[in-house]
Write a protein that holds these residues in place. Structure first.
Motif, PDB file in Angstrom:
ATOM      1  N   CYS A 290     -12.060  -7.980   0.510  1.00  0.00           N
ATOM      2  CA  CYS A 290     -12.459  -6.992  -0.490  1.00  0.00           C
ATOM      3  C   CYS A 290     -13.686  -7.492  -1.242  1.00  0.00           C
ATOM      4  O   CYS A 290     -13.960  -8.693  -1.294  1.00  0.00           O
ATOM      5  CB  CYS A 290     -11.324  -6.733  -1.480  1.00  0.00           C
TER       6      CYS A 290
ATOM      7  N   ASN B  97      -1.437  -3.345   3.734  1.00  0.00           N
ATOM      8  CA  ASN B  97      -0.665  -2.478   4.627  1.00  0.00           C
ATOM      9  C   ASN B  97       0.275  -3.316   5.485  1.00  0.00           C
ATOM     10  O   ASN B  97      -0.172  -4.209   6.215  1.00  0.00           O
ATOM     11  CB  ASN B  97      -1.599  -1.670   5.526  1.00  0.00           C
TER      12      ASN B  97
ATOM     13  N   GLY C 163      -4.344  -3.469  -2.232  1.00  0.00           N
ATOM     14  CA  GLY C 163      -3.232  -2.831  -1.534  1.00  0.00           C
ATOM     15  C   GLY C 163      -3.196  -3.294  -0.090  1.00  0.00           C
ATOM     16  O   GLY C 163      -4.143  -3.062   0.665  1.00  0.00           O
TER      17      GLY C 163
ATOM     18  N   ASN D 264      -7.098  -5.226  -7.759  1.00  0.00           N
ATOM     19  CA  ASN D 264      -5.789  -4.853  -7.221  1.00  0.00           C
ATOM     20  C   ASN D 264      -5.939  -4.587  -5.724  1.00  0.00           C
ATOM     21  O   ASN D 264      -6.629  -3.648  -5.328  1.00  0.00           O
ATOM     22  CB  ASN D 264      -5.262  -3.597  -7.910  1.00  0.00           C
TER      23      ASN D 264
ATOM     24  N   ASP E 184     -10.783   1.579   7.911  1.00  0.00           N
ATOM     25  CA  ASP E 184     -10.638   1.029   6.568  1.00  0.00           C
ATOM     26  C   ASP E 184     -10.395   2.150   5.569  1.00  0.00           C
ATOM     27  O   ASP E 184     -10.817   3.292   5.762  1.00  0.00           O
ATOM     28  CB  ASP E 184     -11.904   0.266   6.160  1.00  0.00           C
ATOM     29  N   SER E 185      -9.704   1.801   4.491  1.00  0.00           N
ATOM     30  CA  SER E 185      -9.497   2.753   3.410  1.00  0.00           C
ATOM     31  C   SER E 185      -9.689   2.024   2.088  1.00  0.00           C
ATOM     32  O   SER E 185      -9.342   0.855   1.950  1.00  0.00           O
ATOM     33  CB  SER E 185      -8.089   3.362   3.477  1.00  0.00           C
ATOM     34  N   GLY E 186     -10.263   2.706   1.114  1.00  0.00           N
ATOM     35  CA  GLY E 186     -10.504   2.064  -0.168  1.00  0.00           C
ATOM     36  C   GLY E 186     -11.679   1.107  -0.104  1.00  0.00           C
ATOM     37  O   GLY E 186     -12.607   1.268   0.694  1.00  0.00           O
ATOM     38  N   ASP E 187     -11.626   0.066  -0.937  1.00  0.00           N
ATOM     39  CA  ASP E 187     -12.740  -0.871  -1.060  1.00  0.00           C
ATOM     40  C   ASP E 187     -12.561  -2.123  -0.207  1.00  0.00           C
ATOM     41  O   ASP E 187     -13.369  -3.046  -0.295  1.00  0.00           O
ATOM     42  CB  ASP E 187     -12.906  -1.291  -2.525  1.00  0.00           C
ATOM     43  N   CYS E 188     -11.516  -2.178   0.589  1.00  0.00           N
ATOM     44  CA  CYS E 188     -11.244  -3.369   1.394  1.00  0.00           C
ATOM     45  C   CYS E 188     -11.423  -3.072   2.878  1.00  0.00           C
ATOM     46  O   CYS E 188     -11.328  -1.927   3.316  1.00  0.00           O
ATOM     47  CB  CYS E 188      -9.827  -3.882   1.124  1.00  0.00           C
TER      48      CYS E 188
ATOM     49  N   ALA F 281       0.810  -1.219   0.000  1.00  0.00           N
ATOM     50  CA  ALA F 281       0.000   0.000   0.000  1.00  0.00           C
ATOM     51  C   ALA F 281       0.841   1.267   0.000  1.00  0.00           C
ATOM     52  O   ALA F 281       0.361   2.327  -0.410  1.00  0.00           O
ATOM     53  CB  ALA F 281      -0.934   0.003   1.209  1.00  0.00           C
TER      54      ALA F 281
ATOM     55  N   THR G  88      -2.396   4.251   7.879  1.00  0.00           N
ATOM     56  CA  THR G  88      -3.813   4.131   8.219  1.00  0.00           C
ATOM     57  C   THR G  88      -4.204   5.213   9.218  1.00  0.00           C
ATOM     58  O   THR G  88      -3.379   5.689  10.000  1.00  0.00           O
ATOM     59  CB  THR G  88      -4.137   2.753   8.838  1.00  0.00           C
TER      60      THR G  88
END
Length: 253
Positions: free
Chosen positions: A101, A129, A127, A125, A166-170, A47, A197
């Motif tokens: 995800c 951490n 990412g 895709n 959480d960040s993004g779609d996951c 990430a 994060t």
């Protein structure tokens, strides 16, 4: 880096399609939507650096592990997934925070032939951490026996919990870390946290000198550049009473 990922993904897509369908194409075409399926390709990158993560593992309850096609450090393919369904994809790697995800296979309109619909194989895709960040801080309380003066003491024994966002779609499979206890000098520490994060720090209610102090909440971000994030000093100031909170009148900290 972009060119490397492009060729890596191109090789990955062609290889998976060759193995599953014995064809070099990566797009399925159908005039009957209910009978159409597509392939889902998944790979993981760091990430922070964006570099591919070798030996990442992927799974989904929708596909038996024996049907999953794995390409070592290139990723994985889940073949022949029905169109229109949502799939929970679990991704993990050593020393990284595991996530789940959401992915789906969708129709794409065929502009040149409206009576037909394309199914584009989907690439996810992920990412991940790295568990490489640490958080340090200190907690004190205003001495209730001397409320009119700035007189702070170490909040030894107080409990602290950290929740990553959480960040993004996951979604992180582990969001909560701790609780950890404040030591006799007022210090606390969290290690092996997912870098890059945002987090919420919850300082629990605690009792000192016979008085119950109300908990404290702080928001922050883990500084992946410095590895260790150090918080400003935190001070308990509110004492709980039978009538609510008693705001102590003392000099600012």
């Amino acid at each position: 880096m972009i060119r490397l990922l492009f060729f890596l993904l191109l090789y990955f897509l062609v290889s998976c399609s060759d193995t599953v369908n014995n064809t070099s194409t990566t797009t399925n075409v159908s005039t009957v939507e209910s009978e159409t399926s597509g392939d889902l390709y998944v790979f993981a990158v760091d990430a922070v650096s964006g570099k591919p993560i070798p030996d990442a593992e992927f799974s989904t309850p929708a596909v038996d592990d024996s049907l999953r096609i794995v390409y070592g450090d290139k990723g994985a393919c889940f073949p022949d997934l029905p169109v229109g369904e949502n799939y929970a994809i679990y991704a993990s790697a050593e020393n990284y925070a595991p996530v789940v995800c959401n992915a789906s296979i969708r129709f794409s309109e065929n502009v040149s032939s409206p009576s037909m619909s394309f199914v584009d194989n989907t690439t996810l895709n992920v990412g991940l951490n790295k568990l490489a960040s640490s958080l340090r801080g200190s907690i004190y309380y205003q001495n209730p026996e001397n409320p009119m003066q700035l007189d702070i003491l170490p909040a030894a024994g107080a409990k602290v919990t950290l929740v990553v966002k959480d960040s993004g779609d996951c979604i992180f499979l582990q969001k909560k870390y701790g609780p950890v206890k404040v030591d006799s000098n007022g210090f606390f520490a969290f290690d092996s946290l997912p870098e890059k994060t945002d987090f919420t720090l919850n300082v629990h209610d605690a009792k000192f000198k016979g008085f119950l102090f109300s908990g404290i909440k702080r928001e922050g971000s883990l500084d992946y550049a410095q590895i260790t994030t150090v918080l400003p000093k935190i001070v308990y100031e509110k004492i709980q009473t039978a009538f609510g909170f008693d705001f102590m009148d003392h000099a600012g900290v």
